[in-house]
Design a protein around this motif. Structure first.
Motif, PDB file in Angstrom:
ATOM      1  N   ASN A 233      45.626 -41.905   5.838  1.00 38.05           N
ATOM      2  CA  ASN A 233      44.688 -41.790   4.726  1.00 38.05           C
ATOM      3  C   ASN A 233      43.307 -41.412   5.260  1.00 38.05           C
ATOM      4  OD1 ASN A 233      45.995 -42.899   2.013  1.00 38.05           O
ATOM      5  ND2 ASN A 233      46.792 -44.113   3.700  1.00 38.05           N
ATOM      6  N   TRP A 234      42.663 -40.490   4.555  1.00 35.92           N
ATOM      7  CA  TRP A 234      41.381 -39.959   5.005  1.00 35.92           C
ATOM      8  C   TRP A 234      40.362 -39.989   3.861  1.00 35.92           C
ATOM      9  CZ3 TRP A 234      40.424 -37.747   9.959  1.00 35.92           C
ATOM     10  CH2 TRP A 234      41.544 -37.731  10.799  1.00 35.92           C
ATOM     11  N   ARG A 235      39.094 -39.926   4.242  1.00 40.47           N
ATOM     12  CA  ARG A 235      38.005 -39.866   3.271  1.00 40.47           C
ATOM     13  C   ARG A 235      37.167 -38.628   3.559  1.00 40.47           C
ATOM     14  NH1 ARG A 235      37.083 -41.587  -1.822  1.00 40.47           N
ATOM     15  NH2 ARG A 235      34.853 -41.845  -2.245  1.00 40.47           N
ATOM     16  N   LEU A 236      37.045 -37.753   2.563  1.00 40.07           N
ATOM     17  CA  LEU A 236      36.273 -36.519   2.690  1.00 40.07           C
ATOM     18  C   LEU A 236      34.972 -36.648   1.907  1.00 40.07           C
ATOM     19  CD1 LEU A 236      35.999 -33.466   3.470  1.00 40.07           C
ATOM     20  CD2 LEU A 236      37.207 -32.959   1.325  1.00 40.07           C
ATOM     21  N   ARG A 237      33.861 -36.282   2.549  1.00 41.10           N
ATOM     22  CA  ARG A 237      32.564 -36.297   1.881  1.00 41.10           C
ATOM     23  C   ARG A 237      31.818 -35.008   2.199  1.00 41.10           C
ATOM     24  NH1 ARG A 237      27.136 -37.229   2.155  1.00 41.10           N
ATOM     25  NH2 ARG A 237      26.228 -38.471   0.453  1.00 41.10           N
ATOM     26  N   ILE A 238      31.350 -34.334   1.137  1.00 43.86           N
ATOM     27  CA  ILE A 238      30.574 -33.102   1.292  1.00 43.86           C
ATOM     28  C   ILE A 238      29.212 -33.320   0.655  1.00 43.86           C
ATOM     29  CG2 ILE A 238      30.450 -30.643   0.739  1.00 43.86           C
ATOM     30  CD1 ILE A 238      33.519 -30.674   0.528  1.00 43.86           C
ATOM     31  N   GLY A 239      28.163 -33.101   1.416  1.00 48.11           N
ATOM     32  CA  GLY A 239      26.800 -33.282   0.918  1.00 48.11           C
ATOM     33  C   GLY A 239      25.848 -32.337   1.627  1.00 48.11           C
ATOM     34  N   ARG A 240      24.563 -32.556   1.453  1.00 47.02           N
ATOM     35  CA  ARG A 240      23.557 -31.643   1.999  1.00 47.02           C
ATOM     36  C   ARG A 240      23.569 -31.615   3.529  1.00 47.02           C
ATOM     37  NH1 ARG A 240      18.064 -33.673  -0.282  1.00 47.02           N
ATOM     38  NH2 ARG A 240      17.373 -31.823   0.895  1.00 47.02           N
ATOM     39  N   ASP A 241      24.105 -32.676   4.146  1.00 50.09           N
ATOM     40  CA  ASP A 241      24.156 -32.715   5.610  1.00 50.09           C
ATOM     41  C   ASP A 241      25.407 -32.046   6.176  1.00 50.09           C
ATOM     42  OD1 ASP A 241      25.712 -34.643   4.463  1.00 50.09           O
ATOM     43  OD2 ASP A 241      25.320 -36.178   5.992  1.00 50.09           O
ATOM     44  N   GLY A 242      26.366 -31.699   5.321  1.00 49.33           N
ATOM     45  CA  GLY A 242      27.556 -31.011   5.784  1.00 49.33           C
ATOM     46  C   GLY A 242      28.844 -31.659   5.324  1.00 49.33           C
ATOM     47  N   VAL A 243      29.895 -31.427   6.076  1.00 47.11           N
ATOM     48  CA  VAL A 243      31.233 -31.931   5.745  1.00 47.11           C
ATOM     49  C   VAL A 243      31.586 -33.047   6.713  1.00 47.11           C
ATOM     50  CG1 VAL A 243      33.672 -31.345   5.539  1.00 47.11           C
ATOM     51  CG2 VAL A 243      31.928 -29.673   4.880  1.00 47.11           C
ATOM     52  N   ARG A 244      31.966 -34.181   6.157  1.00 48.34           N
ATOM     53  CA  ARG A 244      32.383 -35.315   6.986  1.00 48.34           C
ATOM     54  C   ARG A 244      33.789 -35.740   6.572  1.00 48.34           C
ATOM     55  NH1 ARG A 244      27.090 -39.367   7.225  1.00 48.34           N
ATOM     56  NH2 ARG A 244      25.633 -37.848   8.152  1.00 48.34           N
ATOM     57  N   LEU A 245      34.635 -35.902   7.557  1.00 51.68           N
ATOM     58  CA  LEU A 245      36.022 -36.294   7.306  1.00 51.68           C
ATOM     59  C   LEU A 245      36.391 -37.383   8.308  1.00 51.68           C
ATOM     60  CD1 LEU A 245      38.706 -35.628   5.789  1.00 51.68           C
ATOM     61  CD2 LEU A 245      39.214 -34.033   7.647  1.00 51.68           C
ATOM     62  N   ARG A 246      36.820 -38.514   7.807  1.00 56.82           N
ATOM     63  CA  ARG A 246      37.197 -39.612   8.707  1.00 56.82           C
ATOM     64  C   ARG A 246      38.449 -40.302   8.194  1.00 56.82           C
ATOM     65  NH1 ARG A 246      36.015 -44.552   6.671  1.00 56.82           N
ATOM     66  NH2 ARG A 246      34.496 -44.695   4.968  1.00 56.82           N
ATOM     67  N   ALA A 247      39.210 -40.860   9.145  1.00 62.74           N
ATOM     68  CA  ALA A 247      40.405 -41.613   8.784  1.00 62.74           C
ATOM     69  C   ALA A 247      39.999 -42.929   8.148  1.00 62.74           C
ATOM     70  CB  ALA A 247      41.246 -41.867  10.026  1.00 62.74           C
ATOM     71  N   ALA A 248      40.946 -43.544   7.438  1.00 57.13           N
ATOM     72  CA  ALA A 248      40.652 -44.788   6.723  1.00 57.13           C
ATOM     73  C   ALA A 248      40.166 -45.875   7.667  1.00 57.13           C
ATOM     74  CB  ALA A 248      41.895 -45.256   5.967  1.00 57.13           C
ATOM     75  N   GLY A 249      40.633 -45.858   8.901  1.00 50.87           N
ATOM     76  CA  GLY A 249      40.217 -46.857   9.872  1.00 50.87           C
ATOM     77  C   GLY A 249      38.890 -46.544  10.548  1.00 50.87           C
ATOM     78  N   GLY A 250      38.275 -45.408  10.198  1.00 49.35           N
ATOM     79  CA  GLY A 250      36.997 -45.024  10.787  1.00 49.35           C
ATOM     80  C   GLY A 250      37.111 -44.026  11.918  1.00 49.35           C
ATOM     81  N   TYR A 251      38.279 -43.914  12.491  1.00 46.15           N
ATOM     82  CA  TYR A 251      38.497 -42.985  13.595  1.00 46.15           C
ATOM     83  C   TYR A 251      39.950 -42.510  13.561  1.00 46.15           C
ATOM     84  CZ  TYR A 251      38.429 -40.946  18.246  1.00 46.15           C
ATOM     85  OH  TYR A 251      38.512 -40.063  19.287  1.00 46.15           O
ATOM     86  N   PRO A 252      40.220 -41.243  13.866  1.00 44.66           N
ATOM     87  CA  PRO A 252      39.292 -40.185  14.269  1.00 44.66           C
ATOM     88  C   PRO A 252      38.448 -39.662  13.111  1.00 44.66           C
ATOM     89  CG  PRO A 252      41.496 -39.321  14.094  1.00 44.66           C
ATOM     90  CD  PRO A 252      41.617 -40.797  13.873  1.00 44.66           C
ATOM     91  N   ARG A 253      37.460 -38.849  13.437  1.00 45.85           N
ATOM     92  CA  ARG A 253      36.583 -38.264  12.435  1.00 45.85           C
ATOM     93  C   ARG A 253      36.160 -36.862  12.839  1.00 45.85           C
ATOM     94  NH1 ARG A 253      31.611 -42.208  12.182  1.00 45.85           N
ATOM     95  NH2 ARG A 253      33.330 -43.719  12.168  1.00 45.85           N
ATOM     96  N   PHE A 254      35.828 -36.056  11.822  1.00 49.44           N
ATOM     97  CA  PHE A 254      35.354 -34.681  12.046  1.00 49.44           C
ATOM     98  C   PHE A 254      34.067 -34.489  11.249  1.00 49.44           C
ATOM     99  CE2 PHE A 254      39.953 -34.609  12.498  1.00 49.44           C
ATOM    100  CZ  PHE A 254      40.141 -33.904  13.675  1.00 49.44           C
ATOM    101  N   THR A 255      33.100 -33.819  11.853  1.00 52.73           N
ATOM    102  CA  THR A 255      31.833 -33.530  11.187  1.00 52.73           C
ATOM    103  C   THR A 255      31.473 -32.067  11.420  1.00 52.73           C
ATOM    104  OG1 THR A 255      31.057 -35.802  11.519  1.00 52.73           O
ATOM    105  CG2 THR A 255      29.392 -34.131  10.995  1.00 52.73           C
ATOM    106  N   VAL A 256      31.126 -31.370  10.335  1.00 55.68           N
ATOM    107  CA  VAL A 256      30.693 -29.971  10.432  1.00 55.68           C
ATOM    108  C   VAL A 256      29.357 -29.846   9.705  1.00 55.68           C
ATOM    109  CG1 VAL A 256      31.309 -27.568  10.085  1.00 55.68           C
ATOM    110  CG2 VAL A 256      33.123 -29.271  10.356  1.00 55.68           C
ATOM    111  N   PRO A 257      28.239 -29.728  10.426  1.00 54.91           N
ATOM    112  CA  PRO A 257      26.931 -29.567   9.785  1.00 54.91           C
ATOM    113  C   PRO A 257      26.848 -28.275   8.976  1.00 54.91           C
ATOM    114  CG  PRO A 257      26.704 -30.184  12.105  1.00 54.91           C
ATOM    115  CD  PRO A 257      28.136 -29.813  11.890  1.00 54.91           C
ATOM    116  N   ILE A 258      26.005 -28.274   7.956  1.00 51.62           N
ATOM    117  CA  ILE A 258      25.871 -27.110   7.089  1.00 51.62           C
ATOM    118  C   ILE A 258      25.466 -25.867   7.871  1.00 51.62           C
ATOM    119  CG2 ILE A 258      24.376 -26.100   5.302  1.00 51.62           C
ATOM    120  CD1 ILE A 258      26.632 -27.677   4.149  1.00 51.62           C
ATOM    121  N   ASP A 259      24.566 -26.008   8.845  1.00 52.91           N
ATOM    122  CA  ASP A 259      24.090 -24.827   9.564  1.00 52.91           C
ATOM    123  C   ASP A 259      25.136 -24.223  10.496  1.00 52.91           C
ATOM    124  OD1 ASP A 259      24.148 -26.774  11.479  1.00 52.91           O
ATOM    125  OD2 ASP A 259      22.037 -26.649  12.022  1.00 52.91           O
TER     126      ASP A 259
END
Length: 331
Positions: A233-259
């Motif tokens: 299970n994962w949680r996806l969040r998209i906002g002004r700082d970019g795209v954040r994706l993390r597993a339900a346990g907090g790790y692993p995670r992926f972050t892609v800044p907007i720039d």
């Protein structure tokens, strides 16, 4: 460009990935059952030095072998035959075809070879080393697997798609956030559950047979399964700082800044064909995927050309927000 398999190509895939492995396996079983000069019981397990150290019945060994080949060939054939059109080139279908033939050839050669070296013996314990058989089996399986992968059909190219990337117009100070909890499909859950049951059954078998050294392997596989379940299970969040994706346990995670984002798009993902399964996967063309099912997905492409693919509902809204944020950041 859009790529898809024609009906004729699908028939070829079924023949190569499904029928050929079954023919190889059936021929092997027929050869085994025709031998009347085998010891009883036969050697069914071999130690690291190549000498026999486990014994059982020929019928039980042949049945387990045949079921394994049938199951693997069926999974691969169904996965490839159900492929939909895709805009992405992928070597996965041909790789899976080759793997199906490789798996059947390897098991058949190992089984026939390991049993064949016991012909004429009164006691299976006197069987010679199985290591030469393993070497020849691996060579034969690799050769036939490569041939199968090379002769497997490539998808034909259809008319290019003219679908534009979704994009939301955002005011300079406007705030917008997209969040989703991503859950796996039933087939992914069943696959993980089946793997867990297999590990438990193997652990019980090891305990009964009494091979303590094998517990290390079981422990490692169990740890991998636990980590896999933690990332179902994962949680996806998209906002002004970019795209954040993390597993339900907090790790692993992926972050892609907007720039770092070039564009976002909606793609149709085929888990087995493009990524070889479910979970954190790696596909052709520098694609990293969090793939929990086949179907609608969000693809975030970086300026470097690498991309992050996430299977998520309402991917069009997510892509539209990402593209809107990227456009605003460049204004």
């Amino acid at each position: 460009m859009i790529r898809a398999f024609s009906p004729t190509q699908r028939i070829r895939i079924i023949l190569i990935a499904g029928v050929v492995p079954l023919v190889i396996a059936v021929v092997g079983v027929i050869a085994l059952l025709s031998w009347t000069d085998l010891p009883d019981p036969i050697a069914v397990h071999w130690g690291p030095t190549g000498s026999a150290d486990g014994y059982g019945s020929l019928l039980g060994l042949a049945t387990l072998f045949l079921l394994s080949v049938v199951a693997f060939a069926a999974i691969v054939t169904v996965a490839i035959a159900r492929l939909r059109a895709s805009t992405r080139p992928s070597a996965q279908p041909r790789f899976l075809v080759g793997m199906s033939v490789w798996f059947a050839t390897l098991l058949t050669a190992v089984l026939v070879g390991s049993v064949g070296i016991q012909r004429g013996l009164e006691d299976a314990a006197a069987a010679p080393s199985v290591l030469p058989v393993l070497g020849l089996a691996l060579v034969a399986a690799t050769l036939l697997g490569l041939i199968a992968g090379l002769v497997a059909p490539k998808p034909v190219t259809l008319e290019p798609s003219s679908v534009e990337e979704p994009r939301f117009a955002l005011a300079p100070e406007e705030r917008a956030v997209f969040t989703r909890t991503i859950a796996p499909s039933r087939i992914a859950i069943v696959s993980f559950a089946a793997a867990t049951i297999l590990v438990i059954a193997t652990a019980v078998l090891v305990a009964v047979v009494g091979r303590p050294a094998m517990f290390v392997i079981i422990a490692v596989v169990s740890l991998v399964l636990v980590l896999s379940f933690a990332s179902l299970n994962w949680r996806l969040r998209i906002g002004r700082d970019g795209v954040r994706l993390r597993a339900a346990g907090g790790y692993p995670r992926f972050t892609v800044p907007i720039d770092e984002i070039a564009a976002a798009s909606v793609v149709d993902v085929q888990a087995m064909a493009e990524f070889g399964g479910w979970g954190i996967r790696f596909g052709a063309g520098g694609r990293t995927g969090v793939i929990l099912r086949s179907g609608e997905a969000l693809e975030i492409t970086r300026h470097t050309g690498r991309s992050l693919v996430v299977t998520v509902d309402d991917a069009a809204t997510a892509a539209g927000l990402v593209n809107g944020l990227v456009q605003r950041s460049r204004a």
